[in-house]
Design an enzyme around this catalytic site. Structure first.
Site, PDB file in Angstrom:
ATOM      1  N   ARG A  88       0.844  -1.195   0.000  1.00 32.49           N
ATOM      2  CA  ARG A  88       0.000   0.000   0.000  1.00 32.49           C
ATOM      3  C   ARG A  88       0.880   1.245   0.000  1.00 32.49           C
ATOM      4  NH1 ARG A  88      -4.792   2.112  -1.447  1.00 32.49           N
ATOM      5  NH2 ARG A  88      -6.096   2.893   0.236  1.00 32.49           N
ATOM      6  N   THR A 138      -9.214   0.533  -9.943  1.00 33.29           N
ATOM      7  CA  THR A 138      -8.680  -0.632  -9.249  1.00 33.29           C
ATOM      8  C   THR A 138      -8.805  -1.850 -10.174  1.00 33.29           C
ATOM      9  OG1 THR A 138      -9.330   0.318  -7.117  1.00 33.29           O
ATOM     10  CG2 THR A 138      -8.722  -2.005  -7.120  1.00 33.29           C
ATOM     11  N   VAL A 185      -4.703   2.722  -8.417  1.00 34.00           N
ATOM     12  CA  VAL A 185      -4.228   4.090  -8.278  1.00 34.00           C
ATOM     13  C   VAL A 185      -5.344   4.959  -7.683  1.00 34.00           C
ATOM     14  CG1 VAL A 185      -2.436   4.057 -10.055  1.00 34.00           C
ATOM     15  CG2 VAL A 185      -4.813   4.538 -10.716  1.00 34.00           C
ATOM     16  N   ASP A 223      -7.974   8.485   0.409  1.00 29.49           N
ATOM     17  CA  ASP A 223      -8.451   7.370   1.228  1.00 29.49           C
ATOM     18  C   ASP A 223      -8.165   7.579   2.710  1.00 29.49           C
ATOM     19  OD1 ASP A 223      -9.701   5.910  -0.681  1.00 29.49           O
ATOM     20  OD2 ASP A 223      -8.187   4.360  -0.871  1.00 29.49           O
ATOM     21  N   SER A 236      -7.789   0.874   3.200  1.00 32.93           N
ATOM     22  CA  SER A 236      -8.172   0.414   1.869  1.00 32.93           C
ATOM     23  C   SER A 236      -9.381  -0.502   1.968  1.00 32.93           C
ATOM     24  CB  SER A 236      -7.006  -0.354   1.224  1.00 32.93           C
ATOM     25  OG  SER A 236      -7.415  -0.975   0.027  1.00 32.93           O
ATOM     26  N   GLY A 268     -13.635  -1.676  -7.235  1.00 37.23           N
ATOM     27  CA  GLY A 268     -14.938  -1.074  -6.983  1.00 37.23           C
ATOM     28  C   GLY A 268     -15.017  -0.142  -5.798  1.00 37.23           C
ATOM     29  N   GLY A 269     -13.892   0.428  -5.326  1.00 40.25           N
ATOM     30  CA  GLY A 269     -13.969   1.351  -4.203  1.00 40.25           C
ATOM     31  C   GLY A 269     -14.534   0.680  -2.970  1.00 40.25           C
TER      32      GLY A 269
END
Length: 576
Positions: free
Chosen positions: A94, A367, A386, A409, A438, A458-459
């Site tokens: 990450r 993603t 990203v 985030d 995340s 998909g966030g």
């Protein structure tokens, strides 16, 4: 010491084996969001590499052909299973916060969150982790030299690949930001025009960066020529990265989260992913109910209530475990799940405590995820990103590296929703070197008869899409059926049950509204069409232990994805 105690100690010292330990599939299977990435993984496997070498090939190739979703300027998580030892490992690559990126830097003159700075340009970018992740995978777990596993990505970056519709549309959506920066214009406007479907996109600077990574490993990206260009590119746009921050970046190997559900062992991502803890909570809340026997509306109601409770805990408790104390044992315990279950009314929605007034944003295919099982039974679930479409929009000149916008985030302003409508507080506030929370949730499932590898972009919806995939496998669906499952989502705030087109038939949506749910679907014009037509890009691989065969599932929502199995030793070569 008596002999029985000696035998017990010996048994306890042996690696824990999964149900797949006694067999080898003698096939390779790779599923990814782009056919060129899948073929790159199979090419490296055919050259004698293992699943971990293939992961380097797939990941780096996705970094070339899916700049809309991931890249060397971003980060990722890799969940690994070593067949020989039976061990599971989690590689945390990450991104980390630059020292200069303190919360006050993201406030406007009125004290509000500066959304442009949070998601666009140099201040939105964390220190990239993916290059270090690739080096670590090859050095610690692979069989082949890094240069061999990176060769397909280098070739495709240099020779180019055809632009596809999603990339062209994504560029159009982000064009205003992308064209602010000379380094970005040099890549995507090299021929004077924006990318068009079918034209060949070549990235010679990115090929050079990959070659330096292949030749010099960690130092090929985080020191020397590439690092100097990254620092200069960020500084030219007003950002503040330091050379020692780049040089000091390291991946973390963490202990995966493991729990059981309905006869399956689930192995998944620990913090700084929020997905694994949320997945454990939701599944353990739901386990006592026979979901498969329920009417659709009742099933969706109970699953939604589990989602709601898990996302509330995500908001307040989760962050980077190197910086905050996370009550993981409590959050993943069955007793805690039982307490949450007791608060669910079987026929009535539970209103979320606080309403933010923010709509759930439209879903983008940012993603990316890939799943691999090799002929020996090694497996990888890799999710990388990203963050938003094309990340920050900033390519550091001369590198081809498109930087992430993962700083969004973090909880840049406590209680202020990020681009996915998710809030956070002090546990996820930025600090130098800290990793932002995340939703990426690479996951394994193991049972006496089947093994599955799955994940999706998909966030914030990643977590709930993986949940629905797990429930699908538990219901007996095959890999392709799991990849095609309809999707719905609730994240506590905003207090809205959203769904993609076709996921909630009209009668089901009406029954859910009668229970008190606010339901938003693309079919419902009155709902403001906040939900987009399709979500995610799930890629999964399944090993049927009874027949000793591998099967792939590639999301039908993504026409350029590919899941493919081949016999061990079969030759393949990726072609752009």
């Amino acid at each position: 010491m008596n002999i029985r105690l000696v035998l017990l100690l010996v048994l306890l010292s042996l690696p824990r084996a999964s149900g797949a330990a006694a067999a080898k599939p003698h096939q390779h299977a790779v599923a990814s969001a782009h056919a060129l990435a899948t073929e790159a993984g199979l090419e490296v496997l055919a050259q004698g590499g293992n699943a971990f070498d293939a992961a380097v090939a797939v990941s780096s190739t996705l970094s070339v052909v899916e700049p809309i979703s991931s890249g060397l300027g971003g980060g990722g998580f890799f969940l690994l299973h070593e067949a020989k030892t039976g061990r599971d490992r989690f590689i945390d690559a990450r991104e980390t916060a630059p020292a200069a990126a303190t919360p006050d830097k993201y406030l406007d003159a009125g004290g509000g969150l500066d959304r442009d700075r949070a998601v666009n340009g140099p201040w939105s970018a964390g220190i990239p982790g993916l290059p270090a992740g690739l080096v670590h995978l090859a050095r610690e777990h692979g069989r082949l030299p890094l240069s061999q596993s990176l060769a397909p990505a280098i070739r495709i970056a240099r020779e180019g690949f055809p632009v596809y519709e999603r990339l062209a549309k994504g560029y159009a959506a982000r064009r205003e930001v992308m064209e602010r920066y000379p380094g970005t214009r040099a890549v995507f406007l090299a021929d004077g025009d924006p990318p068009e479907v079918g034209e060949i996109l070549r990235q010679p600077d990115l090929a050079r960066t990959l070659e330096l990574l292949a030749a010099k490993g960690h130092d090929g990206f985080y020191r020397g020529e590439v690092a100097g260009k990254l620092l200069a590119g960020v500084a030219a746009e007003g950002g503040q990265w330091q050379a020692d921050e780049l040089a000091a970046y390291r991946v973390r190997e963490r202990q995966p989260l493991r729990f059981s559900y309905d006869g399956w062992t689930v192995v998944t991502a620990p913090p700084p992913s929020s997905g694994g803890i949320a997945l454990a909570q939701m599944l353990q809340i739901l386990e006592p109910w026979d979901l498969s026997a329920m009417a659709p509306a009742q099933r969706v109601h109970l699953v939604t209530e589990a989602m709601r409770r898990a996302f509330r805990d995500r908001t307040f408790y989760l962050g980077d475990p190197d910086f905050v104390r996370i009550p993981q044992r409590m959050l993943t315990s069955r007793d805690y799940a039982a307490g949450l279950r007791a608060t669910i009314h079987p026929g009535k929605a539970t209103p979320s405590d606080l309403l933010s007034g923010q709509q759930t944003p439209l879903e983008d295919e940012d993603t990316t995820h890939f799943s691999i099982i090799d002929a020996d039974g090694n497996r990888v679930a890799g999710t990388q990103t990203v963050n938003l479409l094309f990340g920050s929009g900033l390519v550091a000149p001369g590198t081809g590296v498109l930087l992430n916008n993962e700083m969004d985030d973090f909880a840049l302003k406590p209680g202020e929703p990020n681009a996915f409508g998710v809030m956070g507080f002090e546990a996820n506030a930025p600090k130098p070197g800290k990793r932002m929370l995340s939703s990426m949730t690479p996951t394994f499932m193991e049972s006496p008869g089947r093994v599955a590898v799955l994940g999706t972009p998909g966030g914030s919806r990643i977590i709930t899409m993986v949940l629905l995939g797990v429930l699908g496998y538990a219901d007996g669906l095959d890999a392709q059926q799991v990849a095609a499952l309809p999707r719905y989502h609730h994240q506590w705030l905003p207090d809205v049950l959203s769904a993609e087109r076709g996921a909630l038939p009209a009668d089901v949506a009406a029954a859910l509204r009668a229970m008190g749910h606010t339901v938003d679907t693309p079919e419902d014009a009155a709902g403001g069409r906040r939900s987009s037509d399709s979500w995610g890009n799930l890629q999964t691989v399944e090993w049927d232990l009874k027949t000793n065969t591998l099967h792939t599932g590639s999301d039908p929502r993504n026409p350029i994805g590919l899941g493919k199995t081949v016999e061990a030793g079969k030759k393949t070569k990726v072609k752009p």
